[in-house]
Scaffold this motif. Sequence first.
Motif, PDB file in Angstrom:
ATOM      1  N   THR A 192      15.139   7.493  -2.207  1.00 16.45           N
ATOM      2  CA  THR A 192      14.723   8.550  -3.140  1.00 16.45           C
ATOM      3  C   THR A 192      13.529   8.157  -3.998  1.00 16.45           C
ATOM      4  OG1 THR A 192      16.217   7.740  -4.886  1.00 16.45           O
ATOM      5  CG2 THR A 192      17.120   9.329  -3.305  1.00 16.45           C
ATOM      6  N   GLY A 193      13.245   6.854  -4.069  1.00 17.41           N
ATOM      7  CA  GLY A 193      12.184   6.391  -4.961  1.00 17.41           C
ATOM      8  C   GLY A 193      12.574   6.431  -6.427  1.00 17.41           C
ATOM      9  N   MET A 194      13.882   6.603  -6.711  1.00 12.28           N
ATOM     10  CA  MET A 194      14.329   6.826  -8.080  1.00 12.28           C
ATOM     11  C   MET A 194      15.190   5.682  -8.605  1.00 12.28           C
ATOM     12  SD  MET A 194      13.046   9.812  -8.838  1.00 12.28           S
ATOM     13  CE  MET A 194      13.959  10.240 -10.324  1.00 12.28           C
TER      14      MET A 194
ATOM     15  N   PHE B 157      16.403  -2.843 -15.337  1.00 14.04           N
ATOM     16  CA  PHE B 157      16.732  -1.483 -14.914  1.00 14.04           C
ATOM     17  C   PHE B 157      17.671  -1.519 -13.719  1.00 14.04           C
ATOM     18  CE2 PHE B 157      12.248  -0.971 -16.459  1.00 14.04           C
ATOM     19  CZ  PHE B 157      12.540  -0.234 -17.590  1.00 14.04           C
ATOM     20  N   ASN B 158      18.326  -0.405 -13.452  1.00 16.40           N
ATOM     21  CA  ASN B 158      18.979  -0.237 -12.152  1.00 16.40           C
ATOM     22  C   ASN B 158      17.902  -0.263 -11.071  1.00 16.40           C
ATOM     23  OD1 ASN B 158      21.590   0.087 -13.249  1.00 16.40           O
ATOM     24  ND2 ASN B 158      21.173   2.246 -13.676  1.00 16.40           N
TER      25      ASN B 158
ATOM     26  N   ASN C 133      21.665  10.644 -29.494  1.00 19.40           N
ATOM     27  CA  ASN C 133      22.320   9.497 -30.137  1.00 19.40           C
ATOM     28  C   ASN C 133      21.393   8.306 -30.308  1.00 19.40           C
ATOM     29  OD1 ASN C 133      22.104   8.452 -27.556  1.00 19.40           O
ATOM     30  ND2 ASN C 133      24.296   8.454 -27.123  1.00 19.40           N
ATOM     31  N   GLY C 134      20.114   8.471 -29.946  1.00 20.57           N
ATOM     32  CA  GLY C 134      19.132   7.403 -30.122  1.00 20.57           C
ATOM     33  C   GLY C 134      18.992   6.483 -28.936  1.00 20.57           C
ATOM     34  N   GLU C 135      19.898   6.600 -27.953  1.00 21.48           N
ATOM     35  CA  GLU C 135      19.755   5.786 -26.749  1.00 21.48           C
ATOM     36  C   GLU C 135      18.648   6.350 -25.863  1.00 21.48           C
ATOM     37  OE1 GLU C 135      23.643   5.545 -25.001  1.00 21.48           O
ATOM     38  OE2 GLU C 135      24.488   4.468 -26.712  1.00 21.48           O
ATOM     39  N   ILE C 136      18.337   5.653 -24.780  1.00 22.83           N
ATOM     40  CA  ILE C 136      17.167   6.007 -23.964  1.00 22.83           C
ATOM     41  C   ILE C 136      17.563   6.119 -22.504  1.00 22.83           C
ATOM     42  CG2 ILE C 136      14.868   5.247 -23.220  1.00 22.83           C
ATOM     43  CD1 ILE C 136      14.810   3.560 -25.853  1.00 22.83           C
ATOM     44  N   LEU C 137      17.081   7.191 -21.863  1.00 23.09           N
ATOM     45  CA  LEU C 137      17.173   7.319 -20.411  1.00 23.09           C
ATOM     46  C   LEU C 137      15.831   6.890 -19.831  1.00 23.09           C
ATOM     47  CD1 LEU C 137      18.391   8.255 -17.704  1.00 23.09           C
ATOM     48  CD2 LEU C 137      17.548  10.548 -18.227  1.00 23.09           C
ATOM     49  N   ALA C 138      15.856   5.839 -19.007  1.00 20.43           N
ATOM     50  CA  ALA C 138      14.643   5.355 -18.333  1.00 20.43           C
ATOM     51  C   ALA C 138      14.689   5.799 -16.879  1.00 20.43           C
ATOM     52  CB  ALA C 138      14.560   3.834 -18.416  1.00 20.43           C
ATOM     53  N   THR C 139      13.688   6.577 -16.470  1.00 21.46           N
ATOM     54  CA  THR C 139      13.628   7.095 -15.107  1.00 21.46           C
ATOM     55  C   THR C 139      12.363   6.597 -14.420  1.00 21.46           C
ATOM     56  OG1 THR C 139      14.809   9.102 -15.758  1.00 21.46           O
ATOM     57  CG2 THR C 139      13.629   9.151 -13.654  1.00 21.46           C
ATOM     58  N   ILE C 140      12.552   5.829 -13.352  1.00 19.87           N
ATOM     59  CA  ILE C 140      11.431   5.411 -12.515  1.00 19.87           C
ATOM     60  C   ILE C 140      11.369   6.352 -11.325  1.00 19.87           C
ATOM     61  CG2 ILE C 140      10.487   3.561 -11.069  1.00 19.87           C
ATOM     62  CD1 ILE C 140      11.950   1.561 -12.859  1.00 19.87           C
ATOM     63  N   ALA C 141      10.185   6.904 -11.066  1.00 16.02           N
ATOM     64  CA  ALA C 141       9.986   7.809  -9.926  1.00 16.02           C
ATOM     65  C   ALA C 141       8.789   7.311  -9.126  1.00 16.02           C
ATOM     66  CB  ALA C 141       9.751   9.238 -10.401  1.00 16.02           C
ATOM     67  N   LEU C 142       9.064   6.807  -7.918  1.00 16.07           N
ATOM     68  CA  LEU C 142       8.008   6.254  -7.067  1.00 16.07           C
ATOM     69  C   LEU C 142       7.865   7.061  -5.784  1.00 16.07           C
ATOM     70  CD1 LEU C 142       8.687   2.395  -7.265  1.00 16.07           C
ATOM     71  CD2 LEU C 142       7.138   3.768  -8.677  1.00 16.07           C
ATOM     72  N   GLU C 143       6.670   7.087  -5.275  1.00 18.05           N
ATOM     73  CA  GLU C 143       6.407   7.639  -3.950  1.00 18.05           C
ATOM     74  C   GLU C 143       6.074   6.498  -3.006  1.00 18.05           C
ATOM     75  OE1 GLU C 143       3.283  10.470  -4.253  1.00 18.05           O
ATOM     76  OE2 GLU C 143       4.499  11.948  -5.332  1.00 18.05           O
ATOM     77  N   GLY C 144       6.466   6.657  -1.734  1.00 20.78           N
ATOM     78  CA  GLY C 144       6.076   5.680  -0.716  1.00 20.78           C
ATOM     79  C   GLY C 144       7.037   4.535  -0.525  1.00 20.78           C
TER      80      GLY C 144
ATOM     81  N   GLU D 295       0.828  -1.201   0.000  1.00 20.63           N
ATOM     82  CA  GLU D 295       0.000   0.000   0.000  1.00 20.63           C
ATOM     83  C   GLU D 295       0.869   1.260   0.000  1.00 20.63           C
ATOM     84  OE1 GLU D 295      -3.703   1.939   2.593  1.00 20.63           O
ATOM     85  OE2 GLU D 295      -2.804   0.014   3.152  1.00 20.63           O
ATOM     86  N   GLY D 296       0.476   2.216  -0.836  1.00 24.29           N
ATOM     87  CA  GLY D 296       1.112   3.525  -0.824  1.00 24.29           C
ATOM     88  C   GLY D 296       2.278   3.703  -1.765  1.00 24.29           C
ATOM     89  N   ILE D 297       2.667   2.652  -2.507  1.00 13.99           N
ATOM     90  CA  ILE D 297       3.788   2.781  -3.446  1.00 13.99           C
ATOM     91  C   ILE D 297       3.244   2.852  -4.868  1.00 13.99           C
ATOM     92  CG2 ILE D 297       5.891   1.743  -4.363  1.00 13.99           C
ATOM     93  CD1 ILE D 297       6.374   0.433  -1.700  1.00 13.99           C
ATOM     94  N   SER D 298       3.502   3.956  -5.540  1.00 12.65           N
ATOM     95  CA  SER D 298       3.082   4.125  -6.929  1.00 12.65           C
ATOM     96  C   SER D 298       3.918   5.239  -7.548  1.00 12.65           C
ATOM     97  CB  SER D 298       1.591   4.463  -7.020  1.00 12.65           C
ATOM     98  OG  SER D 298       1.330   5.702  -6.378  1.00 12.65           O
ATOM     99  N   GLY D 299       3.796   5.425  -8.853  1.00 10.37           N
ATOM    100  CA  GLY D 299       4.559   6.474  -9.512  1.00 10.37           C
ATOM    101  C   GLY D 299       4.473   6.362 -11.017  1.00 10.37           C
ATOM    102  N   ASN D 300       5.603   6.551 -11.689  1.00 14.02           N
ATOM    103  CA  ASN D 300       5.612   6.456 -13.142  1.00 14.02           C
ATOM    104  C   ASN D 300       6.999   6.108 -13.644  1.00 14.02           C
ATOM    105  OD1 ASN D 300       7.164   8.981 -13.586  1.00 14.02           O
ATOM    106  ND2 ASN D 300       5.301   9.986 -12.882  1.00 14.02           N
ATOM    107  N   ILE D 301       7.046   5.737 -14.905  1.00 15.49           N
ATOM    108  CA  ILE D 301       8.322   5.526 -15.590  1.00 15.49           C
ATOM    109  C   ILE D 301       8.318   6.385 -16.839  1.00 15.49           C
ATOM    110  CG2 ILE D 301       7.470   3.455 -16.801  1.00 15.49           C
ATOM    111  CD1 ILE D 301      10.430   2.445 -16.680  1.00 15.49           C
TER     112      ILE D 301
END
Length: 652
Positions: free
Chosen positions: A352-354, A345-346, A308-319, A295-301
């Motif tokens: 930090t939730g990150m 992913f890392n 250069n065509g590569e991708i930065l994937a950032t997960i940001a969660l609260e809780g 309960e209480g953990i959610s966020g987005n990616i």
Amino acid sequence: MLKFFYNNMNSFIRLPLIFCGLLFVWSCEDDEVDLGDPPIEGAITYRLSEVSSSGINGFIKFYEVDGAVEALIQLAGTESGASYPAHIHGNSAIETGEIEVTFTPVNGSTGESKTTLTNLSMDDIANYDGYVNVHLSESDLSVIAQSDIGSNELTGTTKGYDLALMTEDSVSGTLLLEQRKNGFTKATITLENTVEGGSHPAHIHANTAAEGGGIVISFAPVNGTTGTSVTNIRAFDADAGGEAVTYEQLLEYDGYVNVHLSADQLGTLVSQGDFGQNELNGESLTYELEERAVEGISGNITFEERVNGEILATIALEGTPEGGIHPAHIHQNSYVEAGPIVVSFNPVNGNTGMSKTNITAFDNGDELTLETLGEYNGYVNVHLSAADLGTIVAQGDIGANALTGESVTYMLDERDAEGISGIATLYERNSGNSLLVLDIEGTTEGGSHPAHIHANTAAETGGIVIDLTNVDGATGMSMSTIRQFNDGSSVSYSELLEYDGYINVHFSAADLGTIVAQGDLGQNALTGDSVTYVLNEVADSNVSGTATFYERNNGFSLVEIMVDGTLPLGDHPAHIHFNSAEEGGAIAIDLTNVNGTTGISRTNVDAQNNNKTTTYEDLLGFDGYINVHLSPEVLGTILSQGNIGANVTTEE
């Protein structure tokens, strides 16, 4: 007039009212004054900018006279009687260097200095690795005006990068790269909210910030009082090979910038940003990660594309809990179906939730681009820990499985089990397929209720065409990704909206005959429009109730009879007849027999017995009435009766 103006410049400065009136000569709003003299043919001109709030600025001009180079310095803001030494120094002004050329001191009364340079050509000046300083006096060599010259001149070509906050208490700002004529770079870091007296080491590191890497170029430390750092970049650090590096090469470099808290706390970052080929190009995809087992953990990616065509994937969660380390992955298929890990992913840092990860390929080495992700059949899982991957704390579909925002909800009404009912919500995915969510109330923990989509209306019944995930009795929930019918033929969200079908939720796998909740879908769903007619008892039968006509999406009707007073196990034929009940008439439409135990009959009406198509609107104007009979064997005994359509003046 111009000669008079130059010779009396300080008088103009000391008379602000007169000075401000001469807008055609000099603007009071300009910090750096344009002296407005006629241009000198073939001259190389550099602006001498004010230093340390000296109030003095102007130009130095190099031009050829009789085969020699003449250097003319013209300054505004000088004081009468003062003498200002001036020199060319080696290197850029940022790097500083020794005096290499001495000019005639600037006369404070005229603001001018003229020097003949016999040992330098105009080509030498144009390519000179140097800068000009104008000093306060012979006894005080404080710099009051300054300019890079020659090869150190800025071309006007620049590139800026954002330096982002690392924590709530950190700082943000920019890195500005400016190209010099010699191809090297002036680098200016500007940060907001730095602390007075602080000194913040800053460097360019190899790789992306998400990957980490060693220091390759050191900047001058950021001054906490001003928030700035200015560095001339000619080469990589000696420890990184020492090779020369140009402005253009920096724009293509695989690197990032770190600004540290202090020389003693290099592990604490106050600001950071990718640059060069790792810069983000502004294209991105963001997906919600919803709460699951904790309960209480959610966020987005967020997936952000680099140049250069590569991708930065950032997960940001609260809780997330302090000290937690949460593995995260992209899995194949939708989360309803589940599937194997395809991208790792890392881990998410619980403090930090990150999580930040640079992605170049799937785990198996196949190429992965932002475009690929936008169309990928996948989902993201964030797990509780490496030791407990089975517990999902946050989850979300991505790519082709992400929801478009389009949805439709159908009612699932109580049937054979009292108190159990709910809704079915059909969501459209980016792929055009569907997520079907059943949300049932009244189920009990431990129960598992098979669910299916059937052909036809619920009133007609029909065979199973799509198996759905069982409803969990504890939560009342079922989630199913629908891509095809059970026979393998594909079916899209838009096709389901038009489908001739209904949903059954059964009591158990061992008791499929007991329907606990049921509802029409697609073209059979109800529009919300309905009309109700009264069915009165006949000959003291004590049986009465209502007949309700509901409009379907396809324009046809669900006719529902609900009467009281019938006996258990009774079976009571019902029909729509032509004419009014007072006139009597032949049967026009056969209805489903009324169940004596429940007093209910439900019929899908799309045509009369003579096969004439009949819509909901047709029934509202139909010249007819309804009879409910005692039994199939005793049709002559009418239990309940009521006029419908055109024969009813007031609807009840």
